[in-house]
Design an enzyme around this catalytic site. Sequence first.
Site, mmCIF file in Angstrom:
data_model
loop_
_atom_site.group_PDB
_atom_site.id
_atom_site.type_symbol
_atom_site.label_atom_id
_atom_site.label_comp_id
_atom_site.label_asym_id
_atom_site.label_seq_id
_atom_site.Cartn_x
_atom_site.Cartn_y
_atom_site.Cartn_z
ATOM 1 N N GLY A 87 0.813 -1.223 0.000
ATOM 2 C CA GLY A 87 0.000 0.000 0.000
ATOM 3 C C GLY A 87 0.842 1.266 0.000
ATOM 4 N N THR A 88 2.108 1.145 -0.384
ATOM 5 C CA THR A 88 3.041 2.285 -0.400
ATOM 6 C C THR A 88 2.523 3.442 -1.254
ATOM 7 O OG1 THR A 88 4.684 0.508 -0.546
ATOM 8 C CG2 THR A 88 5.497 2.791 -0.683
ATOM 9 N N TRP A 90 -0.425 4.185 -2.301
ATOM 10 C CA TRP A 90 -1.640 4.772 -1.709
ATOM 11 C C TRP A 90 -1.284 5.647 -0.499
ATOM 12 C CZ3 TRP A 90 -5.855 1.235 0.882
ATOM 13 C CH2 TRP A 90 -7.050 1.948 1.014
ATOM 14 N N HIS A 144 11.396 1.527 2.167
ATOM 15 C CA HIS A 144 11.094 0.117 2.442
ATOM 16 C C HIS A 144 12.125 -0.447 3.427
ATOM 17 C CE1 HIS A 144 8.025 -0.101 -0.585
ATOM 18 N NE2 HIS A 144 8.825 -0.018 -1.615
ATOM 19 N N ARG A 166 0.224 -5.325 4.871
ATOM 20 C CA ARG A 166 -0.895 -5.939 4.161
ATOM 21 C C ARG A 166 -0.906 -7.445 4.403
ATOM 22 N NH1 ARG A 166 -1.661 -5.343 -2.423
ATOM 23 N NH2 ARG A 166 -3.890 -5.811 -2.473
ATOM 24 N N ARG A 306 -2.864 -2.238 -10.029
ATOM 25 C CA ARG A 306 -3.319 -3.473 -10.668
ATOM 26 C C ARG A 306 -4.800 -3.646 -10.391
ATOM 27 N NH1 ARG A 306 -3.656 -9.078 -9.551
ATOM 28 N NH2 ARG A 306 -3.364 -8.554 -7.367
ATOM 29 N N LYS A 307 -5.165 -4.101 -9.166
ATOM 30 C CA LYS A 307 -6.573 -4.293 -8.815
ATOM 31 C C LYS A 307 -6.972 -3.495 -7.577
ATOM 32 C CE LYS A 307 -7.759 -8.924 -10.469
ATOM 33 N NZ LYS A 307 -8.120 -10.285 -10.020
ATOM 34 N N GLY A 308 -6.058 -3.444 -6.613
ATOM 35 C CA GLY A 308 -6.327 -2.702 -5.383
ATOM 36 C C GLY A 308 -7.462 -3.299 -4.569
HETATM 37 N N1 LIG Z 1 -5.015 4.124 -4.297
HETATM 38 C C1 LIG Z 1 -4.922 2.824 -4.034
HETATM 39 N N2 LIG Z 1 -5.835 2.221 -3.249
HETATM 40 C C2 LIG Z 1 -5.748 0.900 -2.983
HETATM 41 N N3 LIG Z 1 -4.784 0.081 -3.484
HETATM 42 C C3 LIG Z 1 -3.841 0.653 -4.267
HETATM 43 C C4 LIG Z 1 -3.864 2.029 -4.573
HETATM 44 N N4 LIG Z 1 -2.820 2.295 -5.393
HETATM 45 C C5 LIG Z 1 -2.170 1.142 -5.597
HETATM 46 N N5 LIG Z 1 -2.785 0.144 -4.923
HETATM 47 C C6 LIG Z 1 -2.419 -1.266 -4.888
HETATM 48 O O1 LIG Z 1 -1.296 -1.454 -4.016
HETATM 49 C C7 LIG Z 1 -0.454 -2.483 -4.545
HETATM 50 C C8 LIG Z 1 0.897 -1.921 -4.878
HETATM 51 O O2 LIG Z 1 1.601 -1.849 -3.666
HETATM 52 P P1 LIG Z 1 2.627 -0.711 -3.348
HETATM 53 O O3 LIG Z 1 2.068 0.600 -3.683
HETATM 54 O O4 LIG Z 1 3.066 -0.918 -1.928
HETATM 55 O O5 LIG Z 1 3.835 -1.043 -4.333
HETATM 56 S S1 LIG Z 1 5.323 -0.457 -4.187
HETATM 57 O O6 LIG Z 1 5.888 -1.003 -2.959
HETATM 58 O O7 LIG Z 1 5.250 0.985 -4.182
HETATM 59 O O8 LIG Z 1 6.059 -0.974 -5.359
HETATM 60 C C9 LIG Z 1 -1.162 -3.022 -5.769
HETATM 61 O O9 LIG Z 1 -2.015 -4.056 -5.280
HETATM 62 P P2 LIG Z 1 -2.582 -5.218 -6.220
HETATM 63 O O10 LIG Z 1 -3.631 -4.590 -7.077
HETATM 64 O O11 LIG Z 1 -3.183 -6.221 -5.269
HETATM 65 O O12 LIG Z 1 -1.447 -5.782 -6.968
HETATM 66 C C10 LIG Z 1 -1.935 -1.797 -6.216
HETATM 67 O O13 LIG Z 1 -2.995 -2.075 -7.088
#
Ligand SMILES: Nc1ncnc2c1ncn2[C@@H]1O[C@H](COP(=O)(O)OS(=O)(=O)O)[C@@H](OP(=O)(O)O)[C@H]1O
Length: 346
Positions: A87-88, A90, A144, A166, A306-308
């Site tokens: 969730g980085t 976000w 991280h 997560r 991706r899906k979130g």
């Molecule tokens: N706004 C918002 N709300 C909810 N979820 C979100 C959001 N933005 C990114 N994502 C989902 O977060 C996953 C990516 O994780 P990170 O952002 O931690 O990636 S990274 O560490 O910065 O590379 C990845 O999860 P998955 O979809 O399950 O793969 C992203 O889709």
Amino acid sequence: MDYSSSKLNLSPKSNDKEEYSSDPKAFEEYKPLISSLPRRKGWVLNQFYHYQGFWHNLFYLEGLLSAQEHFKPQPNDIFLSSVPKSGTTWLKALSFAIMTRSSFDASTNPLLTTTPHECVHSLEGDLAHNLFHRNLDTPLIGTHVPYTSLPKPVIDYGCKIIYICREPKDAFVSLWHFCCKASPKGVELSAREDLDFEEAFQLFCEGISVFGPYWDHVLGYWRASLEFPERILFLKYENLKNEPVFYVKEMAKFMGYPFSLEEETKGMIENIVDLCSFKNLSKLEVNKSGWLHGRPYLVEKNAFFRKGEIGDWKNYLKPMMVSRLDEITKHKFRSSDLTFNVSSDA
Ligand SMILES: Nc1ncnc2c1ncn2[C@@H]1O[C@H](COP(=O)(O)OS(=O)(=O)O)[C@@H](OP(=O)(O)O)[C@H]1O
């Protein structure tokens, strides 16, 4: 204010080697130490190095070593910390929107034209590889780095930290998808060796993932948050997803930017939640196309969206894999009261 990464001179070069650093000379002094570390096959880049109990790829390890030696935070810096894929992106967007809300309105927020990773730079990535030149207007820094490896001044100055974690099955599935979309520099994605799901799963379970072991990373920040609750806010992706308004309010209070009654009445919290929602960010042109620079691998910006969703692991993990990961999670967290809903029905 220009939040784009262009000032940072981090664009990938066409001849970047697989394991490169922005300026190889800058990290020359760490070569003897790095070459003495245990190493293993990595996921996207060839090698992971074991340093202070965690696995790192070369780019971030060099950044970490440099940060441990040279980085001086400001006391008001707020660190946004996580294991990758928790969730980085976000968290960066939400914290940035909270902190800058009086400078921008709904149509001028930089998040509309700049990715969250370019609004909030990372300690061991962007900043370390650019000699810690930074935009001091927004004292937010992503990282991280595991808690026990943070540069000492970050702890000594009492900098605040927001940590997001997560549920591990979702974190693994998300990480695997991301790694499939990332490619070592100079290697076409189509020409890249496929990342085998089962092999990646095995490595993840053994703790061999970037900034892993996953569980140790989470536990480090969890324990620290119990010891220093005024300094460390510990969040779970799932809680943020289910009750975003509540947690955004908590975040703002913790950061020292609480919402006034007037802002609350005007719906400011809901506006920030909407601006930073997966639905909104993932459809913005800036997050849909182009490459994210300043990484040791090539990856498109849309790979961060991706899906979130919660529970996508159900679409990928076999029952045996589910019970194995759940068992590891129970075992690793057994002496803490940290829980995820690890049941297969979650
Ligand atoms: N706004 C918002 N709300 C909810 N979820 C979100 C959001 N933005 C990114 N994502 C989902 O977060 C996953 C990516 O994780 P990170 O952002 O931690 O990636 S990274 O560490 O910065 O590379 C990845 O999860 P998955 O979809 O399950 O793969 C992203 O889709």
